[in-house]
Design a protein around this motif. Structure first.
Motif, mmCIF file in Angstrom:
data_model
loop_
_atom_site.group_PDB
_atom_site.id
_atom_site.type_symbol
_atom_site.label_atom_id
_atom_site.label_comp_id
_atom_site.label_asym_id
_atom_site.label_seq_id
_atom_site.Cartn_x
_atom_site.Cartn_y
_atom_site.Cartn_z
ATOM 1 N N GLU A 1 36.445 83.352 66.464
ATOM 2 C CA GLU A 1 37.187 83.457 65.218
ATOM 3 C C GLU A 1 37.764 84.858 65.051
ATOM 4 O O GLU A 1 37.127 85.848 65.399
ATOM 5 C CB GLU A 1 36.294 83.133 64.020
ATOM 6 N N ILE A 2 38.958 84.909 64.493
ATOM 7 C CA ILE A 2 39.626 86.176 64.203
ATOM 8 C C ILE A 2 40.186 86.086 62.783
ATOM 9 O O ILE A 2 40.964 85.181 62.478
ATOM 10 C CB ILE A 2 40.774 86.452 65.188
ATOM 11 N N GLY A 3 39.785 87.003 61.947
ATOM 12 C CA GLY A 3 40.300 87.035 60.577
ATOM 13 C C GLY A 3 41.203 88.231 60.378
ATOM 14 O O GLY A 3 40.944 89.311 60.909
ATOM 15 N N THR A 4 42.275 88.049 59.633
ATOM 16 C CA THR A 4 43.188 89.162 59.390
ATOM 17 C C THR A 4 43.905 88.980 58.061
ATOM 18 O O THR A 4 43.941 87.880 57.496
ATOM 19 C CB THR A 4 44.230 89.276 60.520
ATOM 20 N N ASN A 5 44.453 90.061 57.571
ATOM 21 C CA ASN A 5 45.258 90.031 56.349
ATOM 22 C C ASN A 5 46.556 89.265 56.624
ATOM 23 O O ASN A 5 47.138 89.363 57.706
ATOM 24 C CB ASN A 5 45.570 91.476 55.931
ATOM 25 N N PRO B 1 44.291 88.453 50.801
ATOM 26 C CA PRO B 1 44.550 87.085 51.264
ATOM 27 C C PRO B 1 44.453 87.048 52.790
ATOM 28 O O PRO B 1 45.199 87.748 53.482
ATOM 29 C CB PRO B 1 45.976 86.812 50.773
ATOM 30 N N GLY B 2 43.509 86.290 53.294
ATOM 31 C CA GLY B 2 43.245 86.323 54.726
ATOM 32 C C GLY B 2 43.632 85.051 55.451
ATOM 33 O O GLY B 2 43.663 83.963 54.880
ATOM 34 N N ILE B 3 43.946 85.234 56.715
ATOM 35 C CA ILE B 3 44.189 84.109 57.627
ATOM 36 C C ILE B 3 43.074 84.126 58.664
ATOM 37 O O ILE B 3 42.765 85.172 59.246
ATOM 38 C CB ILE B 3 45.546 84.224 58.347
ATOM 39 N N TRP B 4 42.493 82.963 58.926
ATOM 40 C CA TRP B 4 41.439 82.857 59.930
ATOM 41 C C TRP B 4 41.947 82.020 61.098
ATOM 42 O O TRP B 4 42.405 80.889 60.918
ATOM 43 C CB TRP B 4 40.178 82.238 59.339
ATOM 44 N N TYR B 5 41.893 82.636 62.271
ATOM 45 C CA TYR B 5 42.308 81.959 63.493
ATOM 46 C C TYR B 5 41.070 81.552 64.293
ATOM 47 O O TYR B 5 39.999 82.141 64.168
ATOM 48 C CB TYR B 5 43.177 82.876 64.361
ATOM 49 N N GLU B 6 41.266 80.550 65.144
ATOM 50 C CA GLU B 6 40.173 80.064 65.979
ATOM 51 C C GLU B 6 40.701 79.829 67.386
ATOM 52 O O GLU B 6 41.781 79.261 67.565
ATOM 53 C CB GLU B 6 39.622 78.759 65.389
ATOM 54 N N HIS B 7 39.941 80.294 68.361
ATOM 55 C CA HIS B 7 40.344 80.101 69.762
ATOM 56 C C HIS B 7 39.301 79.256 70.472
ATOM 57 O O HIS B 7 38.113 79.567 70.454
ATOM 58 C CB HIS B 7 40.471 81.452 70.478
#
Length: 262
Positions: free
Chosen positions: A212-216, A248-254
């Motif tokens: 998981e990667i979280g970012t603004n 406000p964050g976006i969470w990515y998943e690989h």
């Protein structure tokens, strides 16, 4: 008396497992209390004519010393166990090498060059305070780096150019979350993409099914890296940051793509 990391481990034990912590500390006091009582009785028997105030003073000294030594031993034991548990949980990655970089665990000698990679832009993009940065560097210099911290080093000249963090999920097998930064003098050279791609692959190699990667939402650079390595958007939700703010964050998943044999 104790390094701050030992005190923090003992405090965490009381916060998360109060019953076990209380029983453990009581056990140490009981273990030391018996021989201490024997010493007290022997001292009283040897000096039967001593003044009552002296006898009381001796017993008070024995009680206080017993409790202090028991607390010292309990904190040491708890912190050692916590350190071993942390190592088992976080230290799952071997050194990672790419064409230009090495990602490895930090050593005390890395404190100064790693500090040079932490500037105002890095603090702002990660939601850190200056205190967060100083604490991280101080821990590296003392040989007790933050669990999951890696340094990113240039293979050509062994220069530390940034850092990365790996945080396993609670079950230690389903997912891990990562973060990273590159120092000001090495940005815009593709190092972040190279490091993140290799780090994600290495995490999958250890058995994690997803990363998981979280970012603004405003951090387009991280979003581009996520797209480049094949991470997909998982959800959007407010993301609390270390400095106390929420963005406000976006969470990515690989997920690793498994090719079926033909």
């Amino acid at each position: 008396m104790f390094p701050t990391w030992r005190i923090a481990a003992a405090k965490a034990e009381f916060q998360h497992r109060p019953r076990r912590a209380t029983i453990g500390l009581a056990g140490w006091i009981a273990l030391l209390g018996f021989p201490a009582a024997v010493i007290g009785v022997a001292a009283t028997a040897v000096f039967p004519s001593a003044a009552t105030e002296l006898i009381v003073g001796v017993w008070l000294l024995i009680v206080v010393a017993t409790v202090l030594v028991a607390v010292w031993l309990w904190v040491w034991r708890v912190s050692e166990l916590a350190s071993k548990e942390s190592s088992a949980r976080y230290d799952v990655l071997r050194d990672i090498e790419t064409s230009r970089l090495t990602l490895r665990r930090p050593a005390p000698k890395d404190a100064v060059p790693l500090e040079a990679t932490i500037d105002d832009a890095m603090l702002a993009s990660n939601g850190w305070t200056e205190r967060n940065g100083r604490a991280l560097i101080k821990a590296v210099g003392r040989g007790r780096p933050t669990p999951g911290l890696l340094v990113i080093e240039s293979r050509s000249d062994a220069t530390v150019i940034g850092g990365a963090t790996v945080h396993p999920g609670d079950d230690q097998t389903s997912f891990a979350s990562i973060g990273w930064w590159i120092g000001p003098s090495h940005r815009r050279a593709g190092y972040a993409s190279e490091a993140v791609a290799a780090l994600v692959d290495a995490i999958h190699d250890t058995g994690y099914t997803s990363v998981e990667i979280g970012t603004n939402e405003s951090n387009l650079a991280v979003q581009r890296i996520c797209d480049k390595i094949g991470a997909t958007e998982k959800d959007r939700r407010p993301q609390p940051l270390p400095d106390g703010s929420t963005v406000p964050g976006i969470w990515y998943e690989h997920h690793r793509v498994v090719t079926e044999p033909t």
